[in-house]
Design an enzyme around this catalytic site. Structure first.
Site, PDB file in Angstrom:
ATOM      1  N   ASP A  28       5.381  85.930 -67.537  1.00 20.98           N
ATOM      2  CA  ASP A  28       6.722  86.416 -67.522  1.00 20.98           C
ATOM      3  C   ASP A  28       6.926  86.383 -66.067  1.00 20.98           C
ATOM      4  O   ASP A  28       8.124  86.792 -65.655  1.00 20.98           O
ATOM      5  CB  ASP A  28       7.080  87.297 -68.248  1.00 20.98           C
ATOM      6  CG  ASP A  28       6.240  88.540 -68.252  1.00 20.98           C
ATOM      7  OD1 ASP A  28       5.111  88.599 -67.417  1.00 20.98           O
ATOM      8  OD2 ASP A  28       6.377  89.616 -68.861  1.00 20.98           O
TER       9      ASP A  28
ATOM     10  N   HIS B 201       1.872  97.892 -72.564  1.00 19.15           N
ATOM     11  CA  HIS B 201       2.678  98.766 -72.639  1.00 19.15           C
ATOM     12  C   HIS B 201       2.257  99.986 -73.594  1.00 19.15           C
ATOM     13  O   HIS B 201       2.939 101.227 -73.567  1.00 19.15           O
ATOM     14  CB  HIS B 201       4.070  98.477 -72.839  1.00 19.15           C
ATOM     15  CG  HIS B 201       4.794  97.532 -71.994  1.00 19.15           C
ATOM     16  ND1 HIS B 201       4.707  97.964 -70.799  1.00 19.15           N
ATOM     17  CD2 HIS B 201       5.269  96.196 -72.088  1.00 19.15           C
ATOM     18  CE1 HIS B 201       5.158  96.929 -69.912  1.00 19.15           C
ATOM     19  NE2 HIS B 201       5.799  96.004 -70.794  1.00 19.15           N
TER      20      HIS B 201
ATOM     21  N   ASP C  10       0.961  90.446 -65.617  1.00 21.01           N
ATOM     22  CA  ASP C  10       2.282  90.286 -65.940  1.00 21.01           C
ATOM     23  C   ASP C  10       3.402  90.709 -65.346  1.00 21.01           C
ATOM     24  O   ASP C  10       3.275  91.669 -64.435  1.00 21.01           O
ATOM     25  CB  ASP C  10       2.075  91.328 -67.411  1.00 21.01           C
ATOM     26  CG  ASP C  10       3.251  91.148 -68.457  1.00 21.01           C
ATOM     27  OD1 ASP C  10       3.183  90.429 -69.409  1.00 21.01           O
ATOM     28  OD2 ASP C  10       4.342  91.664 -68.107  1.00 21.01           O
TER      29      ASP C  10
ATOM     30  N   HIS D 200       5.826  92.885 -66.057  1.00 21.75           N
ATOM     31  CA  HIS D 200       6.090  94.314 -66.269  1.00 21.75           C
ATOM     32  C   HIS D 200       4.782  95.156 -66.107  1.00 21.75           C
ATOM     33  O   HIS D 200       3.701  94.678 -66.353  1.00 21.75           O
ATOM     34  CB  HIS D 200       6.651  94.329 -67.544  1.00 21.75           C
ATOM     35  CG  HIS D 200       7.900  93.593 -67.798  1.00 21.75           C
ATOM     36  ND1 HIS D 200       8.049  92.435 -68.378  1.00 21.75           N
ATOM     37  CD2 HIS D 200       9.328  93.965 -67.720  1.00 21.75           C
ATOM     38  CE1 HIS D 200       8.968  92.005 -68.605  1.00 21.75           C
ATOM     39  NE2 HIS D 200       9.825  92.696 -68.049  1.00 21.75           N
TER      40      HIS D 200
END
Length: 343
Positions: free
Chosen positions: A284, A159, A195, A197
């Site tokens: 995740d 991120h 991931d 996200h």
């Protein structure tokens, strides 16, 4: 498979993040890395090595110099302002406001971040640098001829953009490793983010580049953090047009649909002609992850690893997310063992 790991990740140990309208203990905690390391040892994955120190130059090849200076000084500036609890931003520059870096630490925290879930503390810069060195050491081993290497990075990185942090990430470990591979002889590098996200930071770093292909499978931004990047029509710009591929998937996505997206991403990577592959390895996507909404099961990660191995590329796995802490080790290492079995 060789694992690179640093004990210095423990210096990032936040007391609280702002989530669900509350200040709660962070989901991103030292135990995450410890559980993965425990599983690496339990299955006998291979040797575990400490990272080398690569200095600031590889970080400066990806991140803005002012941003790096901010990260290095942030805790000291926070303490000088009379506070010793974790530092979180106050507000953000948004539509209609000027994008000028303030002088005060409160302003700087707001200017260089995009969320209030990523606390800065006394050890943040030390832990973030160590995490980048873990990724870089893995990249160096791949360059030396390793088929696959696991960089057990923490804090995570995908991120973090050129000049901002958030989503538990300060330095973009995967991007730093990919750029290092480019700088050391790989004409083209592919970066696959699995991931839950979207890897908004990685996308933004390479968005106008034709030499690094980025593909991301993730929760749809109309529903899921980080919300403002990750749509299918984001395909790169300028000379990078066509070198960015997003596969946004809605809440409740199971393995069959997710795996179909992975197969298409793999096809795009083959077409791109990469000489090395970096995986942003988040687990995740697991069915019981506390902050995610996909339904993958532990055995599914074995097939993911096998599919990645099928690309036939020297591969660096860089640890990202995964917040079902008791299962994170099994799920992450299943990807690696699946890769090893198929290589």
């Amino acid at each position: 498979m060789l694992t690179i790991y640093s004990e210095e990740h423990r210096y990032q140990d936040g007391k609280a993040e702002l989530i669900d309208g509350q200040l709660l203990p962070p989901f991103e905690m030292p135990r995450r890395a410890e559980m993965v390391l425990e599983r690496v040892r339990a299955v006998g994955l291979g040797d575990i090595l400490a990272p080398q120190d690569f200095g600031l130059a590889p970080l400066e090849a990806v991140h803005d110099a002012r941003y790096l200076a901010f990260l290095a000084a942030a805790w000291g500036d926070w303490v000088k302002s009379g506070r010793e609890h974790d530092a979180l931003p106050l507000n953000w520059q948004i539509r209609g406001m000027r994008a000028l870096e303030p002088e005060s630490i409160d302003g700087k925290l707001s200017y260089f971040s995009f969320d209030a879930g990523t606390p800065i503390m006394s050890g943040t810069w030390r832990a973030a640098q160590a995490s980048a060195n873990v990724a870089l050491t893995g990249a160096a081993r791949v360059k030396e001829g390793a088929r696959g290497v696991f960089s057990l990075c923490r804090p995570p990185g995908h991120h973090a953009a050129e000049d901002y942090y958030g989503g538990y990430c300060f330095l973009n470990n995967a991007a730093i490793a990919a750029q290092w591979l480019r700088d050391h002889g790989a004409a083209k590098v592919a970066l696959l983010d699995i991931d839950y996200h979207h890897g908004n930071g990685t996308q933004s770093i390479f968005y106008d580049r034709p030499d690094v292909f980025f593909a991301s499978l993730h929760g749809h931004p109309k529903q899921e953090f980080p919300f403002f990047l990750g749509y299918e029509d984001e395909t790169g710009e300028g000379s990078g047009e066509g070198a960015n591929a997003n596969f946004p998937l809605e809440w409740g996505t199971g393995f069959e649909r997710w795996f179909g997206a992975l197969q298409e991403a793999a096809r795009r990577i083959r077409t791109f002609g990469a000489e090395a592959l970096v995986i942003s390895l988040g687990v995740d996507t697991y069915k019981d992850d506390p902050i995610s909404h996909f339904t993958l099961d532990s055995d599914d990660y074995l097939q993911i690893g096998r599919t990645i191995a099928g690309l036939g590329l020297p591969t660096l796995f860089v640890m990202e997310g995964g917040y079902a802490v008791e299962e994170i080790g099994v799920n992450a290492v299943n990807v690696l063992t699946g890769f090893e079995e198929a290589s």
